[in-house]
Design an enzyme around this catalytic site. Structure first.
Site, PDB file in Angstrom:
ATOM      1  N   GLU A 151      34.722  -8.037   8.770  1.00 48.77           N
ATOM      2  CA  GLU A 151      34.896  -8.371   8.006  1.00 48.77           C
ATOM      3  C   GLU A 151      36.087  -7.106   7.468  1.00 48.77           C
ATOM      4  O   GLU A 151      35.927  -6.805   6.264  1.00 48.77           O
ATOM      5  CB  GLU A 151      33.829  -8.533   7.226  1.00 48.77           C
ATOM      6  CG  GLU A 151      33.155  -9.821   7.036  1.00 48.77           C
ATOM      7  CD  GLU A 151      31.496  -9.975   5.872  1.00 48.77           C
ATOM      8  OE1 GLU A 151      31.160 -11.235   6.413  1.00 48.77           O
ATOM      9  OE2 GLU A 151      31.328  -8.533   5.717  1.00 48.77           O
ATOM     10  N   GLU A 314      30.274 -16.591  10.583  1.00 54.29           N
ATOM     11  CA  GLU A 314      28.893 -16.748   9.915  1.00 54.29           C
ATOM     12  C   GLU A 314      28.465 -17.974   8.813  1.00 54.29           C
ATOM     13  O   GLU A 314      29.465 -17.966   7.482  1.00 54.29           O
ATOM     14  CB  GLU A 314      29.133 -15.169   9.290  1.00 54.29           C
ATOM     15  CG  GLU A 314      28.351 -14.305   9.760  1.00 54.29           C
ATOM     16  CD  GLU A 314      29.230 -12.950   9.161  1.00 54.29           C
ATOM     17  OE1 GLU A 314      28.657 -12.662   8.059  1.00 54.29           O
ATOM     18  OE2 GLU A 314      28.402 -11.952  10.022  1.00 54.29           O
TER      19      GLU A 314
END
EC number: 3.2.1.23
Length: 687
Positions: A151, A314
């Protein structure tokens, strides 16, 4: 070249952290994953201390055992480089790797993402850990690919360490070559900001006013993006050299990062983390018919623009939340399945749930996974089993198919980043993109995002019948010419207020608005004003023969002046000192049409334009759907698949106009009424 998931196999899996669980639990965890039909897991992205417990000492025993056991259970592994969380021994010995706030406060070790991308020391250690892992796992059985970091630019996307100031100066010298060019580009003659030595140049720093040089602010975001890509490239180059048989991706889509350039230059495909339940925190509940979790379809369309098929690294499986913030309610029964198919409908060919089991310690003890702390069966496990069983039937059939759309919303990073600072156009884009996404979704018209880049071609544009470029304040000569060619060839293009008046430096052009596209639109802007509140917002009144009610012309008003006889005024302002002046025009240009709307688009205006543009629902000829149901079409060779997703908490009724196969239920549906349960999903074979 398209960046897509390799092959035509659908992988479903889960994120797993063997370092967080006693080793005696691994075998049972893997056994149950295998029984659920999972084929892939992700691990390692926060485990630097386990790979390098002290400087220069590399150990792989724990993850070797974890990967070996996963492989024995038929599970492939995505291995993360652990550079999102530098270890304490490193930050203690080399504090210069830490990030610094705008106010000059150095962040300390703890939580995550506390480093800066510019530190030569940190880059050296990132290269060492990546090289050690690549050498060890390049041909390791079961390791399918790599996730770079985790991320990128999440939590924080601005950087002010001394290393960042120095790297910014180097970036500027390479970009501009001389201080004279820099001063001209940044307009430093204004307020006597001119620089006479490179050492005088810094990233933005605290000043008496909250304002800053807007041209510098834009360049800072360009620098941050290039710096992140450079940081990722350091790791990718090592992996390409030492582990050429394994694919490379990274996950995210966060601010101040050109994810499209990064994907094009470095990755095999892009990955995204989808948490639709965030809409319960950052929602539009104050609006009529809010999109809520359905708004993530808009995000997924942006992801698809970088990678036509992609990975969801995710996928939300339970309620999310850190100990002290981001608290979310639990997904209702069926929503986990709905959100999974939302991702698949928009192009995901690989989905991993976050996470296998909720952590019993740490910041994310309330970021729930499929399994609860007690490890006993629950409704999320049951729902995961159903998803896995269904995708086991249809996954390989739909894998490799592409999302189909006739409409695209144009977007670009320069205007996004400039609009963060410039309140005269940034808020307009956010409002208009939201309004168009809602109008198109509720009208059952699939759409793409198309990011305008240097490499964008006319062919990229002509794939679509209609393009919507809401408020491109910054526009280059090349982009303007490309748009003219698109319209001249028969395309339909829509602009909103504040289009085309800035150059790539962010300077306002000394030509009538809308600048480079004035002749394309056939209008100039006679006058303009910010609209500061709802009470002072004038209405827009249609005059083209339609009977729509007047609608508010929100946020900003460009009062238009038609410049030739081919321009048709479709609507006028119905209030304030410019009542009766043109608000929306249409200009014939070559074989196509260019529209200019002198405000931010609302849902009502977008709906009315959908009708005028002749856009038909994707369901035309085979179904009539209520607005609560989203439709997405994926195409593979001569086969078309329709995803129907009911985002409502109530049952809804559709009407099928012909027989078709229900791929999930394995049965044929007849002509007539079709009831769709709350949060239910259907996948229909159209051909």
């Amino acid at each position: 070249m398209d960046k897509t998931i390799p092959g035509e196999q659908f992988d479903l899996g889960v994120c797993y952290y063997p370092e967080q669980w006693p080793e005696h639990m691994w075998a049972d965890d893997y056994r149950r994953m295998q029984e659920l039909g999972f084929t892939i897991i992700r691990m390692g992205e926060f485990a630097w201390n386990f790979f390098e417990p002290e400087e220069g000492v590399f150990t792989f025993d724990l993850f070797d055992r974890a990967i070996d056991l996963a492989h024995a259970h038929g599970l492939k592994v995505i291995l993360g480089t652990p550079t999102a969380t530098p270890p304490a021994w490193m930050t203690y010995q080399y504090p210069e790797i830490l990030n610094v706030s705008f106010d000059g406060v150095q962040y300390q070790h703890g939580v995550r993402r506390h480093y800066n991308y510019s530190s030569p020391v940190y880059r050296q250690y990132c290269a060492k850990i990546t090289e050690a892992m690549a050498k060890h796992y390049a041909n390791y059985p079961g390791v399918a690919g790599w996730q770079i970091d985790n991320e990128l630019n999440c939590e924080v996307n601005v950087f002010y360490s001394q290393a960042d100031h120095a790297a910014f100066r180097i970036w500027l010298r390479e970009k501009y070559g001389s201080l004279d060019v820099l001063n001209q580009t940044w307009g430093t003659v204004f307020w006597n900001q001119s620089y006479s030595d490179w050492e005088q140049v810094h990233l933005s720093r605290p000043a008496p006013s909250k304002s800053a040089n807007p041209h510098q602010a834009l360049d800072e975001k360009r620098f941050i993006s290039d710096n992140v890509i450079s940081f990722a490239r350091l790791q990718v180059d090592i992996l390409r050299r030492l582990a050429p048989q394994q694919w490379i991706t990274t996950n995210g889509m966060f601010g101040h990062l050109d994810s499209h350039a990064m994907t094009d230059e470095l990755l095999d495909f892009f990955s995204y983390d989808s948490y639709p339940n965030f809409s319960t925190i950052w929602n539009d509940a104050d609006r009529e018919n809010p999109l809520m979790d359905r708004s993530y379809s808009n995000q997924l369309a942006k992801v698809r623009s970088a990678s036509p098929t992609f990975c969801i690294m995710e996928q939300q499986s339970g309620p999310g939340g850190w100990v002290n913030l981001l608290a979310q309610s639990a997904p209702k029964p069926g929503q986990m399945r709905l959100w999974t198919y939302q991702s698949v409908a928009h192009g995901a060919d690989m989905v991993l749930f976050f996470r296998w089991r909720t952590a019993t310690f740490g910041t994310e003890i309330y970021w729930h996974g499929i399994n609860d702390y007690h490890n006993r069966p629950n409704r999320r496990v049951t729902e995961a089993a159903k998803i896995s069983m269904e995708l086991g039937k249809i996954g390989e059939i739909i894998a490799g198919s592409r999302f189909a759309a006739d409409v695209a919303i144009l977007h670009d990073y320069d205007n996004e980043w400039d609009g963060e600072f410039d309140v005269w156009h940034g808020p307009l884009t956010r409002e208009s993109e939201y309004s168009w996404s809602k109008a198109l979704q509720f009208s059952h018209i699939p759409y793409d995002y198309l990011y305008v880049q240097n490499k964008t071609t006319l062919h990229d544009l002509t794939r679509y019948k209609v393009l919507i470029y809401p408020h491109p304040a910054i526009m280059s000569e090349e982009t303007a010419e490309l748009l003219k060619q698109y319209v001249a060839g028969g395309g339909k293009l829509l602009f909103g207020a504040r289009s085309g008046y800035k150059d790539q430096r962010g300077h306002c052009r000394m030509t009538p608005f809308p600048g480079l596209v004035a002749d394309l639109c056939g209008v100039t802007v006679e006058d303009f004003t910010l609209v500061l509140n709802e009470a002072s917002t004038p209405n827009m009144r249609w005059i083209d023969g339609a009977d729509e009610a007047p609608t508010p012309a929100r946020l900003f008003n460009d009062i238009l002046l038609p410049e030739n006889d081919s321009v048709q005024t479709l609507a006028v302002f119905d209030g304030d000192y410019y009542a009766g002046k043109p608000a929306l025009t249409r200009n014939a240009y070559g074989s196509g049409e260019a529209y200019y709307y002198g405000a931010a688009f609302s849902r009502e205006v977008a709906d009315a334009l959908i009708h005028r543009l002749g856009l038909a629902p994707a369901t035309t000829g085979w179904a009539e759907l209520p607005p609560e149901v989203e439709v997405a079409i994926r195409v593979k060779q001569n086969r078309r698949f329709a995803f129907l997703l009911n985002f409502s908490d109530k049952p809804v009724r559709a009407h099928l106009l012909r027989e078709m196969d229900d791929m999930l239920a394995g049965k044929q549906l007849g002509v007539g009424e079709l009831d769709i349960a709350p949060y239910d999903v259907l996948v229909l074979a159209l051909s």
